[in-house]
Scaffold this motif. Structure first.
Motif, PDB file in Angstrom:
ATOM      1  N   LEU A 181      -1.014   4.237  33.900  1.00  0.00           N
ATOM      2  CA  LEU A 181      -1.471   3.050  33.178  1.00  0.00           C
ATOM      3  C   LEU A 181      -2.978   3.103  32.943  1.00  0.00           C
ATOM      4  N   SER A 182      -3.422   2.557  31.805  1.00  0.00           N
ATOM      5  CA  SER A 182      -4.866   2.470  31.533  1.00  0.00           C
ATOM      6  C   SER A 182      -5.426   1.192  32.129  1.00  0.00           C
ATOM      7  N   ILE A 183      -6.600   1.293  32.728  1.00  0.00           N
ATOM      8  CA  ILE A 183      -7.260   0.115  33.310  1.00  0.00           C
ATOM      9  C   ILE A 183      -8.455  -0.247  32.449  1.00  0.00           C
ATOM     10  N   ARG A 184      -8.443  -1.488  31.968  1.00  0.00           N
ATOM     11  CA  ARG A 184      -9.506  -1.938  31.045  1.00  0.00           C
ATOM     12  C   ARG A 184     -10.397  -2.989  31.689  1.00  0.00           C
ATOM     13  N   HIS A 185     -10.202  -3.261  32.965  1.00  0.00           N
ATOM     14  CA  HIS A 185     -11.128  -4.140  33.695  1.00  0.00           C
ATOM     15  C   HIS A 185     -12.446  -3.381  33.897  1.00  0.00           C
ATOM     16  N   PRO A 186     -13.554  -4.112  34.158  1.00  0.00           N
ATOM     17  CA  PRO A 186     -14.798  -3.434  34.532  1.00  0.00           C
ATOM     18  C   PRO A 186     -14.596  -2.641  35.822  1.00  0.00           C
ATOM     19  N   GLU A 187     -15.288  -1.496  35.931  1.00  0.00           N
ATOM     20  CA  GLU A 187     -15.099  -0.643  37.105  1.00  0.00           C
ATOM     21  C   GLU A 187     -15.420  -1.376  38.411  1.00  0.00           C
ATOM     22  N   ALA A 188     -16.361  -2.316  38.350  1.00  0.00           N
ATOM     23  CA  ALA A 188     -16.750  -3.054  39.560  1.00  0.00           C
ATOM     24  C   ALA A 188     -15.571  -3.812  40.159  1.00  0.00           C
ATOM     25  N   ILE A 247       2.676  -6.932  38.604  1.00  0.00           N
ATOM     26  CA  ILE A 247       3.815  -6.756  37.692  1.00  0.00           C
ATOM     27  C   ILE A 247       5.084  -7.392  38.253  1.00  0.00           C
ATOM     28  N   THR A 248       5.249  -7.392  39.563  1.00  0.00           N
ATOM     29  CA  THR A 248       6.479  -7.956  40.153  1.00  0.00           C
ATOM     30  C   THR A 248       6.557  -9.465  39.936  1.00  0.00           C
ATOM     31  N   THR A 249       5.421 -10.111  39.793  1.00  0.00           N
ATOM     32  CA  THR A 249       5.427 -11.557  39.532  1.00  0.00           C
ATOM     33  C   THR A 249       5.343 -11.838  38.026  1.00  0.00           C
ATOM     34  N   TYR A 250       4.593 -11.018  37.291  1.00  0.00           N
ATOM     35  CA  TYR A 250       4.467 -11.205  35.831  1.00  0.00           C
ATOM     36  C   TYR A 250       5.830 -11.068  35.148  1.00  0.00           C
ATOM     37  N   SER A 251       6.605 -10.024  35.529  1.00  0.00           N
ATOM     38  CA  SER A 251       7.839  -9.720  34.805  1.00  0.00           C
ATOM     39  C   SER A 251       8.854 -10.867  34.837  1.00  0.00           C
ATOM     40  N   PRO A 252       9.193 -11.432  36.006  1.00  0.00           N
ATOM     41  CA  PRO A 252      10.136 -12.563  35.968  1.00  0.00           C
ATOM     42  C   PRO A 252       9.555 -13.810  35.316  1.00  0.00           C
ATOM     43  N   LEU A 253       8.247 -14.033  35.426  1.00  0.00           N
ATOM     44  CA  LEU A 253       7.663 -15.206  34.747  1.00  0.00           C
ATOM     45  C   LEU A 253       7.842 -15.067  33.235  1.00  0.00           C
ATOM     46  N   ARG A 254       7.674 -13.860  32.708  1.00  0.00           N
ATOM     47  CA  ARG A 254       7.884 -13.618  31.277  1.00  0.00           C
ATOM     48  C   ARG A 254       9.368 -13.691  30.916  1.00  0.00           C
ATOM     49  N   HIS A 255      10.215 -13.041  31.753  1.00  0.00           N
ATOM     50  CA  HIS A 255      11.652 -13.016  31.460  1.00  0.00           C
ATOM     51  C   HIS A 255      12.214 -14.427  31.348  1.00  0.00           C
ATOM     52  N   TRP A 256      11.737 -15.330  32.199  1.00  0.00           N
ATOM     53  CA  TRP A 256      12.237 -16.714  32.199  1.00  0.00           C
ATOM     54  C   TRP A 256      11.359 -17.623  31.335  1.00  0.00           C
ATOM     55  N   ARG A 257      10.497 -16.978  30.519  1.00  0.00           N
ATOM     56  CA  ARG A 257       9.702 -17.671  29.491  1.00  0.00           C
ATOM     57  C   ARG A 257       8.906 -18.854  30.039  1.00  0.00           C
ATOM     58  N   GLU A 294       5.585  -3.008  30.093  1.00  0.00           N
ATOM     59  CA  GLU A 294       5.252  -4.363  30.537  1.00  0.00           C
ATOM     60  C   GLU A 294       4.132  -4.343  31.581  1.00  0.00           C
ATOM     61  N   THR A 295       4.056  -3.259  32.367  1.00  0.00           N
ATOM     62  CA  THR A 295       2.960  -3.154  33.342  1.00  0.00           C
ATOM     63  C   THR A 295       1.624  -3.024  32.603  1.00  0.00           C
ATOM     64  N   GLN A 296       1.617  -2.230  31.511  1.00  0.00           N
ATOM     65  CA  GLN A 296       0.389  -2.122  30.705  1.00  0.00           C
ATOM     66  C   GLN A 296       0.045  -3.477  30.082  1.00  0.00           C
ATOM     67  N   GLU A 297       1.082  -4.173  29.577  1.00  0.00           N
ATOM     68  CA  GLU A 297       0.865  -5.508  28.990  1.00  0.00           C
ATOM     69  C   GLU A 297       0.244  -6.443  30.030  1.00  0.00           C
ATOM     70  N   MET A 298       0.761  -6.411  31.265  1.00  0.00           N
ATOM     71  CA  MET A 298       0.242  -7.274  32.333  1.00  0.00           C
ATOM     72  C   MET A 298      -1.203  -6.919  32.667  1.00  0.00           C
ATOM     73  N   ASP A 314      -3.418  -5.584  30.714  1.00  0.00           N
ATOM     74  CA  ASP A 314      -4.276  -6.018  29.609  1.00  0.00           C
ATOM     75  C   ASP A 314      -4.425  -7.541  29.599  1.00  0.00           C
ATOM     76  N   PHE A 315      -3.315  -8.238  29.878  1.00  0.00           N
ATOM     77  CA  PHE A 315      -3.333  -9.708  29.981  1.00  0.00           C
ATOM     78  C   PHE A 315      -4.370 -10.115  31.038  1.00  0.00           C
ATOM     79  N   CYS A 316      -4.352  -9.425  32.171  1.00  0.00           N
ATOM     80  CA  CYS A 316      -5.278  -9.756  33.264  1.00  0.00           C
ATOM     81  C   CYS A 316      -6.713  -9.370  32.904  1.00  0.00           C
ATOM     82  N   ALA A 317      -6.892  -8.196  32.257  1.00  0.00           N
ATOM     83  CA  ALA A 317      -8.255  -7.766  31.892  1.00  0.00           C
ATOM     84  C   ALA A 317      -8.879  -8.765  30.915  1.00  0.00           C
ATOM     85  N   GLU A 318      -8.079  -9.228  29.950  1.00  0.00           N
ATOM     86  CA  GLU A 318      -8.614 -10.183  28.958  1.00  0.00           C
ATOM     87  C   GLU A 318      -9.045 -11.487  29.603  1.00  0.00           C
ATOM     88  N   ARG A 319      -8.380 -11.870  30.687  1.00  0.00           N
ATOM     89  CA  ARG A 319      -8.655 -13.166  31.321  1.00  0.00           C
ATOM     90  C   ARG A 319      -9.460 -13.037  32.621  1.00  0.00           C
TER      91      ARG A 319
END
Ligand code: NAP
Ligand code: ZN
Length: 359
Positions: free
Chosen positions: A141-148, A161-171, A299-303, A305-310
């Motif tokens: 996976l690519s990491i786009r957070h700051p190195e710090a 990812i284990t928490t992101y995936s079911p939260l997304r699956h159940w919308r 979905e792990t990459q999506e998660m 990126d979702f986290c890096a953006e926020r």
């Protein structure tokens, strides 16, 4: 090549320093110098053979972040110097329906980052409590957070990812009231992610000491689940519950908090089964009880990126590798806010800590 690692030689022995070997990168492989590795409760279940079938030596660790140090001739997605991560999956069949859908986590031939079959020595995969790992590029996976933030990104590779995936699956989203049960490594990420998705979050903890801390993570409300009077206020109140508890417990106590058509997803994987829920906890209000296992690579990459953006990362306590046995004992007591992360640079140092517990 031979590298330093930390692992166990048997289920009742503490983890200790050991030498292991890694293959030279093949055409599609990425070689990663590991900077940090998160410590998941699954590491404890596995290294102690609580799920049975653990192969030894066992080197746990599937929340891996680091820098690419070499790539195979046919690798296109990564180059030396890239910041990358590896989670719980290092291989799968690559052609079944699950792999084609990017749900490699459900492939029957999925190979875990540790304790999975491999032609490499010693015949089973060895994880991230080690200086280096070599992985097929599909599972990197690519990491786009700051190195710090790199150390605090590590837990996203499993707990995230284990928490992101079911939260997304159940919308899960705005207008939903979501319960997160068990505020450990997974649960604290569940709170952060459900909140970031716009839900109203109710944290359920057995630890009075986490009442205020869970609010600081983003929970709108906190319930100490040992207090039945507090629990009663949430009867038929929640749309979705993410249950991360690492031990058998009474599921009815949480199922009855769901509204009509509500669902509870189990991600906790205790060694012994939960008592079976009462049929009426499900029949009444047409409730669902579900499960979910980590997440696929896209979905792990999506998660990530979702986290890096926020700017979302885990709350961590950085440890040396030789502190791992003490860290396990503290996790079993719920005494970590909220994830231990190993500084893998410590693997090169002589052990300082006499934390080997008697078997
Ligand atoms: P953790 O950091 O140890 O947190 C587990 C939390 O569960 C504890 O902090 C505690 O929270 C709560 N708990 C309540 N009673 C407990 C008890 N008797 N023993 C232990 N915990 C208790 O663990 P984790 O890394 O988040 O992992 C949680 C579970 O998920 C483990 O079983 C792990 O193997 C599993 N897991 C599953 C997947 C998957 O793909 N489904 C992926 C990773 C991990 P409170 O203090 O708030 O009550
Ligand atoms: Zn894990």
């Amino acid at each position: 090549m031979t590298i330093k690692a930390y692992g166990a030689h048997a289920s009742k022995l503490p983890l200790e320093s050991m030498d292991i070997t890694r293959r030279a990168p093949g055409a599609h492989d990425v070689q990663i110098d590991i900077a940090y590795c998160g410590v998941c409760h699954s590491d404890i279940h596995q290294v102690r053979s609580e799920w049975a079938g653990t192969l030894y030596p066992c080197v746990p660790g599937h929340e891996i972040v680091g820098r690419v140090s070499a790539v195979g001739a046919r690798v296109t997605g990564f180059k030396a110097g890239d910041l990358v991560g590896v989670g719980c999956i290092v291989d799968s069949c690559k052609h079944c329906e699950d792999c084609a859908d990017g749900q490699e986590n459900y492939c029957d031939a999925m190979i875990g980052t540790y304790n999975g079959p491999t032609p490499d020595a010693p015949g089973h995969t060895l994880g991230g409590y080690s200086q280096r790992i070599v992985v097929h590029e599909r599972y990197v996976l690519s990491i786009r957070h700051p190195e710090a933030q790199l150390a605090a990104v590590a837990p996203l590779l499993c707990a995230g990812i284990t928490t992101y995936s079911p939260l997304r699956h159940w919308r899960v989203g705005p207008g939903h009231k979501v319960g997160v049960v068990g505020i450990g490594g997974l649960g604290h990420m569940g709170i952060k992610l459900a909140r970031a998705m716009g839900a109203h979050v109710v944290a359920f903890t057995t630890s009075e000491s986490k009442r205020e801390a869970a609010k600081a993570l983003g929970a709108d409300e906190v319930v100490v689940s040992r207090h039945s009077s507090e629990m009663a206020k949430y009867a038929k109140n929640l749309d979705f519950i993410l249950n991360t508890v690492a031990a058998p417990h009474n599921l009815d106590a949480f199922l009855t908090l769901l509204k009509r058509d509500g669902a509870m997803t189990l991600v906790g994987a205790p060694a012994a089964p939960h008592p079976s829920p009462q049929p009426f906890s499900l029949i009444m209000k047409r409730r669902s009880l579900a499960g979910s296992m980590i997440g696929g690579i896209p979905e792990t990459q999506e998660m990530l990126d979702f986290c890096a953006e926020r700017g979302i990362v885990a709350d961590i306590e950085l440890i040396r590798a030789d502190e791992i046995n003490t860290a396990y004992e503290r996790m079993l007591k719920g005494d970590v806010k909220y994830r231990f992360v190993i500084d893998n640079a410590s693997l090169a140092l002589p052990p300082q800590n006499q934390d080997r517990k008697p078997s």
